[in-house]
Motif scaffolding. Structure first.
Motif, PDB file in Angstrom:
ATOM      1  N   HIS A   7       0.823  -1.214   0.000  1.00 16.93           N
ATOM      2  CA  HIS A   7       0.000   0.000   0.000  1.00 16.93           C
ATOM      3  C   HIS A   7       0.859   1.266   0.000  1.00 16.93           C
ATOM      4  N   GLU A   8       2.179   1.115  -0.053  1.00 14.13           N
ATOM      5  CA  GLU A   8       3.068   2.264   0.065  1.00 14.13           C
ATOM      6  C   GLU A   8       3.356   2.893  -1.297  1.00 14.13           C
ATOM      7  N   THR A   9       3.903   4.111  -1.237  1.00 16.54           N
ATOM      8  CA  THR A   9       4.457   4.749  -2.434  1.00 16.54           C
ATOM      9  C   THR A   9       5.969   4.831  -2.258  1.00 16.54           C
ATOM     10  N   THR A  10       6.666   4.954  -3.367  1.00 16.68           N
ATOM     11  CA  THR A  10       8.122   5.073  -3.331  1.00 16.68           C
ATOM     12  C   THR A  10       8.560   6.223  -4.223  1.00 16.68           C
ATOM     13  N   ALA A  11       9.704   6.805  -3.893  1.00 23.58           N
ATOM     14  CA  ALA A  11      10.208   7.941  -4.659  1.00 23.58           C
ATOM     15  C   ALA A  11      10.691   7.492  -6.033  1.00 23.58           C
ATOM     16  N   VAL A  12      10.331   8.248  -7.045  1.00 21.62           N
ATOM     17  CA  VAL A  12      10.781   8.002  -8.418  1.00 21.62           C
ATOM     18  C   VAL A  12      11.634   9.200  -8.837  1.00 21.62           C
ATOM     19  N   PRO A  13      12.837   8.960  -9.328  1.00 22.01           N
ATOM     20  CA  PRO A  13      13.720  10.081  -9.693  1.00 22.01           C
ATOM     21  C   PRO A  13      13.250  10.785 -10.954  1.00 22.01           C
ATOM     22  N   PRO A  14      13.717  12.008 -11.163  1.00 22.92           N
ATOM     23  CA  PRO A  14      13.377  12.716 -12.401  1.00 22.92           C
ATOM     24  C   PRO A  14      14.065  12.070 -13.598  1.00 22.92           C
ATOM     25  N   GLY A  15      13.651  12.456 -14.777  1.00 23.79           N
ATOM     26  CA  GLY A  15      14.277  11.906 -15.976  1.00 23.79           C
ATOM     27  C   GLY A  15      13.582  12.379 -17.237  1.00 23.79           C
ATOM     28  N   VAL A  30       9.413  13.740 -23.196  1.00 26.15           N
ATOM     29  CA  VAL A  30       8.803  14.426 -22.055  1.00 26.15           C
ATOM     30  C   VAL A  30       9.796  14.437 -20.892  1.00 26.15           C
ATOM     31  N   GLU A  31       9.990  15.605 -20.293  1.00 25.81           N
ATOM     32  CA  GLU A  31      10.791  15.711 -19.079  1.00 25.81           C
ATOM     33  C   GLU A  31       9.904  15.394 -17.880  1.00 25.81           C
ATOM     34  N   THR A 115       0.734  10.714 -14.618  1.00 22.84           N
ATOM     35  CA  THR A 115       0.641  11.054 -16.038  1.00 22.84           C
ATOM     36  C   THR A 115       1.165   9.868 -16.837  1.00 22.84           C
ATOM     37  N   GLU A 116       0.856   9.880 -18.113  1.00 20.23           N
ATOM     38  CA  GLU A 116       1.348   8.803 -18.975  1.00 20.23           C
ATOM     39  C   GLU A 116       2.877   8.771 -19.006  1.00 20.23           C
ATOM     40  N   ALA A 117       3.492   9.943 -19.047  1.00 15.93           N
ATOM     41  CA  ALA A 117       4.958  10.002 -19.058  1.00 15.93           C
ATOM     42  C   ALA A 117       5.535   9.488 -17.745  1.00 15.93           C
ATOM     43  N   GLU A 118       4.918   9.856 -16.628  1.00 10.27           N
ATOM     44  CA  GLU A 118       5.375   9.350 -15.329  1.00 10.27           C
ATOM     45  C   GLU A 118       5.254   7.835 -15.286  1.00 10.27           C
ATOM     46  N   TRP A 119       4.143   7.318 -15.799  1.00  7.68           N
ATOM     47  CA  TRP A 119       3.941   5.870 -15.767  1.00  7.68           C
ATOM     48  C   TRP A 119       5.043   5.163 -16.556  1.00  7.68           C
ATOM     49  N   GLU A 120       5.301   5.580 -17.794  1.00 10.23           N
ATOM     50  CA  GLU A 120       6.299   4.881 -18.602  1.00 10.23           C
ATOM     51  C   GLU A 120       7.707   5.055 -18.031  1.00 10.23           C
ATOM     52  N   HIS A 121       8.009   6.245 -17.549  1.00 11.43           N
ATOM     53  CA  HIS A 121       9.307   6.486 -16.914  1.00 11.43           C
ATOM     54  C   HIS A 121       9.517   5.525 -15.743  1.00 11.43           C
ATOM     55  N   ALA A 122       8.485   5.365 -14.916  1.00 12.56           N
ATOM     56  CA  ALA A 122       8.577   4.471 -13.769  1.00 12.56           C
ATOM     57  C   ALA A 122       8.649   3.015 -14.185  1.00 12.56           C
ATOM     58  N   CYS A 123       7.885   2.648 -15.205  1.00  8.63           N
ATOM     59  CA  CYS A 123       7.899   1.272 -15.689  1.00  8.63           C
ATOM     60  C   CYS A 123       9.283   0.883 -16.187  1.00  8.63           C
ATOM     61  N   ARG A 124       9.876   1.736 -16.972  1.00 12.66           N
ATOM     62  CA  ARG A 124      11.195   1.432 -17.554  1.00 12.66           C
ATOM     63  C   ARG A 124      12.292   1.407 -16.501  1.00 12.66           C
TER      64      ARG A 124
END
Length: 227
Positions: A7-15, A30-31, A115-124
């Motif tokens: 149920h937690e969230t985790t930090a995702v770095p910029p990119g 997308v930045e 966002t879609e960009a956040e999702w793909e960035h996190a997935c990769r």
């Protein structure tokens, strides 16, 4: 996987991520600013605790909630934010009118859809291949799911500790897919338990009406970095 961690969230770095669409053969960079993302998709237990509803076809507290629309996901985000004393990210239309459009307060510290960009960035998670690992190790798909949804967190995570970014259930994103062609249709990402292997890739986009509900679509939450 520890139950509480689901149920937690985790930090995702910029990119920076490059999105692409096979239909239009278009791609665009997308930045992405830093943010937080759910380690797993929202579970049935969490959804019921926050909303009082149990919409899923399959039943199990640690199964991802499914049978939820984009609007259901938006309302969950606001309700969970209020429950935890956070500022809701979305201002909903008067009376909850689903023909309107929520306004996203980007300064809010509450929960929201990625966002879609956040999702793909996190997935990769820093990878460049279609998947962040061997498919059977990281995802429930038609070839290994026995035609059913599975508990979240049962497959190997990616390098940033995120589980089930591919497979199990498709996940709603905030973005409109293509307003000129599909009006208010929103983006879905990730593939699901009933999808062939080729649908479970980091770049695959799907679309549906924001009121659409089906048993292989769920969502996970995000929070802006200030949260």
């Amino acid at each position: 996987m520890d139950t509480s961690a689901r149920h937690e969230t985790t930090a995702v770095p910029p990119g920076r991520v490059t999105l692409s669409d096979r239909r239009t053969r278009r791609s665009w960079p997308v930045e992405v600013a830093p943010y937080r993302l759910g380690v797993c998709a929202v579970t049935q237990a969490s959804y019921a605790e926050v909303t009082g509803h149990a919409p899923s076809t399959a039943r199990g507290e640690l199964l991802p909630v499914e049978g939820v629309s984009w609007w259901d996901a938006v309302r969950y985000c606001n309700a969970r934010s209020r429950k935890e004393g956070l500022t809701p990210a979305y201002e909903l239309p008067p009376g909850g009118d689903e023909s309107g459009t929520p306004v996203w307060d980007t300064t809010a510290d509450g929960y929201r859809l990625p966002t879609e960009a956040e999702w793909e960035h996190a997935c990769r998670a820093g990878t460049t291949d279609a998947r962040y690992g061997p498919l059977d190790d990281i995802a429930w798909h038609r070839g290994n799911s026995a035609d059913r949804v599975h508990e979240v967190g049962g497959k190997e995570p990616n390098a940033w500790g995120l589980h089930d970014m591919l497979g199990n259930v498709w996940e709603w994103c905030w973005d409109v897919y293509d307003a000129e062609v599909y009006a208010s249709y929103r983006v879905l990402r990730g593939g699901g338990w009933f999808d062939e292997h080729w649908s479970c890739r980091a770049s695959v986009r799907r679309r549906s009406h924001p009121t659409f509900r089906i048993d292989d679509v769920g969502f996970r939450v995000a929070r802006s970095a200030a949260g």
